[in-house]
Scaffold this motif. Structure first.
Motif, PDB file in Angstrom:
ATOM      1  N   GLY A  48       0.860  -1.099   0.002  1.00  0.00           N
ATOM      2  CA  GLY A  48      -0.037  -0.016   0.098  1.00  0.00           C
ATOM      3  C   GLY A  48       0.997   1.400  -0.056  1.00  0.00           C
ATOM      4  O   GLY A  48       2.150   1.074  -0.107  1.00  0.00           O
ATOM      5  N   PRO A  51       3.390   2.564   4.110  1.00  0.00           N
ATOM      6  CA  PRO A  51       4.660   2.539   4.506  1.00  0.00           C
ATOM      7  C   PRO A  51       5.972   3.205   3.683  1.00  0.00           C
ATOM      8  O   PRO A  51       6.993   2.813   3.956  1.00  0.00           O
ATOM      9  N   ASP A  74       1.023  -9.223   2.005  1.00  0.00           N
ATOM     10  CA  ASP A  74       0.082  -9.606   0.749  1.00  0.00           C
ATOM     11  C   ASP A  74       0.579  -9.026  -0.482  1.00  0.00           C
ATOM     12  O   ASP A  74       1.430  -8.291  -0.361  1.00  0.00           O
ATOM     13  N   ASN A  86       3.063  -4.658  -4.901  1.00  0.00           N
ATOM     14  CA  ASN A  86       3.664  -4.139  -3.691  1.00  0.00           C
ATOM     15  C   ASN A  86       5.293  -4.385  -3.823  1.00  0.00           C
ATOM     16  O   ASN A  86       6.207  -3.978  -3.289  1.00  0.00           O
ATOM     17  N   GLY A 139      -1.034  -3.158   7.993  1.00  0.00           N
ATOM     18  CA  GLY A 139      -1.815  -1.795   7.454  1.00  0.00           C
ATOM     19  C   GLY A 139      -3.126  -1.990   7.851  1.00  0.00           C
ATOM     20  O   GLY A 139      -3.634  -3.205   8.301  1.00  0.00           O
ATOM     21  N   MET A 140      -4.048  -1.017   7.217  1.00  0.00           N
ATOM     22  CA  MET A 140      -5.287  -0.989   7.230  1.00  0.00           C
ATOM     23  C   MET A 140      -5.970  -0.362   6.418  1.00  0.00           C
ATOM     24  O   MET A 140      -5.212   0.837   6.178  1.00  0.00           O
ATOM     25  N   HIS A 145     -10.192  -3.735   6.353  1.00  0.00           N
ATOM     26  CA  HIS A 145      -9.368  -4.639   5.947  1.00  0.00           C
ATOM     27  C   HIS A 145      -7.870  -4.524   6.442  1.00  0.00           C
ATOM     28  O   HIS A 145      -7.516  -3.513   6.637  1.00  0.00           O
ATOM     29  N   THR A 146      -7.335  -5.692   6.857  1.00  0.00           N
ATOM     30  CA  THR A 146      -5.956  -5.578   6.979  1.00  0.00           C
ATOM     31  C   THR A 146      -5.097  -6.735   6.228  1.00  0.00           C
ATOM     32  O   THR A 146      -5.901  -7.986   5.949  1.00  0.00           O
ATOM     33  N   ALA A 147      -4.043  -6.751   6.004  1.00  0.00           N
ATOM     34  CA  ALA A 147      -3.420  -7.679   4.879  1.00  0.00           C
ATOM     35  C   ALA A 147      -4.257  -7.714   3.765  1.00  0.00           C
ATOM     36  O   ALA A 147      -4.780  -6.468   3.407  1.00  0.00           O
ATOM     37  N   ARG A 180      -5.924 -11.242  -4.834  1.00  0.00           N
ATOM     38  CA  ARG A 180      -5.032 -11.142  -3.930  1.00  0.00           C
ATOM     39  C   ARG A 180      -4.266 -12.403  -3.423  1.00  0.00           C
ATOM     40  O   ARG A 180      -5.082 -13.317  -3.339  1.00  0.00           O
TER      41      ARG A 180
HETATM   42  C1  6PG Z   1      -2.156  -3.649   0.374  1.00  0.00           C
HETATM   43  C2  6PG Z   1      -1.749  -3.801   1.751  1.00  0.00           C
HETATM   44  C3  6PG Z   1      -3.106  -3.452   2.238  1.00  0.00           C
HETATM   45  C4  6PG Z   1      -2.760  -2.096   2.920  1.00  0.00           C
HETATM   46  C5  6PG Z   1      -4.083  -1.102   3.047  1.00  0.00           C
HETATM   47  C6  6PG Z   1      -3.670   0.313   3.513  1.00  0.00           C
HETATM   48  O1  6PG Z   1      -1.588  -4.591  -0.605  1.00  0.00           O
HETATM   49  O2  6PG Z   1      -2.888  -2.612  -0.321  1.00  0.00           O
HETATM   50  O3  6PG Z   1      -0.934  -4.773   1.934  1.00  0.00           O
HETATM   51  O4  6PG Z   1      -3.151  -4.348   3.464  1.00  0.00           O
HETATM   52  O5  6PG Z   1      -1.969  -2.141   4.145  1.00  0.00           O
HETATM   53  O6  6PG Z   1      -4.789  -1.511   1.958  1.00  0.00           O
HETATM   54  O7  6PG Z   1      -3.101   0.569   2.259  1.00  0.00           O
HETATM   55  P1  6PG Z   1      -2.767   2.074   2.143  1.00  0.00           P
HETATM   56  O8  6PG Z   1      -1.283   2.011   2.867  1.00  0.00           O
HETATM   57  O9  6PG Z   1      -2.379   2.555   0.698  1.00  0.00           O
HETATM   58  O10 6PG Z   1      -3.833   3.221   2.712  1.00  0.00           O
END
Ligand code: 6PG
Length: 236
Positions: A48, A51, A74, A86, A139-140, A145-147, A180
Motif C-alpha cells: 500500500g 509505509p 500480501d 507491492n 496496514g489497514m 481490511h488488513t493484509a 490477492r
Molecule cells: C495492500 C496492503 C494493504 C494495505 C492497506 C492500506 O496491498 O494494499 O497490504 O493491506 O496495508 O490497503 O493501504 P494504504 O496504505 O495504501 O492506505
C-alpha cells in the motif's frame, strides 16, 4: 464491552516523520536482536502507500542487511513491474541504499492461476522464509481490511481461521480490481512482534468505532484474535 485496544499499545504521533523515525528505531532493535540470537531476521511487511516513507528511511539504517529476509504480508496478483505491485514498491523503496543487499522474497509467481502461486508460496514459507517472523507490519484500509483480508472476500473465513493448515491463501474481493495473495492469520499470529501502521483521521475512526462493539471488521477480529500485544502506530 470488549475493549480490545486496551490489550494493545496505541502509539500516537503528531507528525508522520516522528512516527516513521520511532518505528524504524523499533524495527532496527528487533532486527539486531534477531540477528544476534538467530543469525538472521525474517520480516513480513504490508504494502500500500502508507509505509513508503518509512521504508525509505529504513533503507538507510546501518544494519547487517545480508542477514535480513524481507517478505510480503500480501500482494496484488499483478506482474511485479505493474504500478499496483507491492513487490515493485518494496524494490523501489526498501531495496535501496544500505538495504540494497537484503533478500526480498516476492509473492507473485509467473502462474496466471493464483491458486498455483499460493501453493508455490506455501512451500517457500519455512524454507526460503524462516518462521516464525521476527516482525510483521500490518496496514489497514478505510474499509477495515488488513493484509488482504477484505470484508467482502469470500475466502475471509479461511484467511482468519487460526486452526488452518494454510499459511497463505488467495482472496478475491469484489471491491478490489485484482485478486490477492495473502498470508493467513496463522503466520501473523505466531510472529514475535506485530506492528499496525495507520495514518489519518479516517482510519483511526474506523479502528476505534468498531473496537468496542460488534467486532464486525477484519481489523477488529484480528486485534481480538492476536494474543500478543500489537504496537499500533498512528499519526494524523
Ligand atoms: C495492500 C496492503 C494493504 C494495505 C492497506 C492500506 O496491498 O494494499 O497490504 O493491506 O496495508 O490497503 O493501504 P494504504 O496504505 O495504501 O492506505
Amino acid at each position: 464491552m470488549k475493549n480490545i485496544l486496551a490489550r494493545h499499545q496505541l502509539k500516537t504521533f503528531t507528525e508522520r516523520p516522528a512516527l516513521e523515525q520511532a518505528m524504524v528505531s523499533s524495527i532496527c532493535s528487533i532486527i539486531n536482536e534477531a540477528i544476534a540470537s538467530q543469525g538472521r531476521a525474517s520480516l513480513a511487511f504490508s504494502g500500500g502507500s502508507t509505509p513508503k516513507a518509512m521504508f525509505a528511511l529504513l533503507s538507510q539504517a546501518d544494519l547487517d542487511w545480508e542477514k535480513i529476509i524481507i517478505s510480503l504480508v500480501d500482494e496484488r496478483w499483478v506482474d511485479n513491474h505493474h504500478d499496483q505491485s507491492n513487490e515493485r514498491m518494496f524494490r523501489e523503496n526498501i531495496l535501496q541504499n544500505k538495504a540494497a543487499n537484503a533478500t526480498l522474497v516476492g509473492m507473485k509467481t509467473l502462474h496466471n492461476d493464483i491458486s498455483a502461486g499460493v501453493s508455490d508460496y506455501q512451500s517457500k514459507l519455512h524454507t526460503d522464509i524462516p518462521l516464525p517472523f521476527d516482525l510483521v507490519i500490518l496496514g489497514m484500509g478505510n474499509d477495515g481490511h488488513t493484509a488482504s483480508w477484505f470484508p467482502d472476500a469470500p475466502e475471509l473465513p479461511q484467511a482468519m481461521d487460526v486452526n488452518s493448515e494454510q499459511l497463505v491463501v488467495p482472496t478475491r474481493p469484489a471491491s478490489q480490481p485484482t485478486d490477492r495473495i495473502t498470508l493467513s492469520i496463522v503466520p501473523v499470529m505466531t510472529a514475535k512482534n506485530i506492528f499496525l501502521h495507520i495514518t489519518g483521521d479516517e482510519k483511526k475512526q474506523v479502528l476505534e468505532k468498531g473496537i468496542n462493539n460488534n467486532l464486525s471488521l477484519p481489523i477488529h477480529q484480528t486485534l481480538d484474535i492476536l494474543t500478543q500485544k500489537v504496537d499500533i502506530y498512528w499519526a494524523k
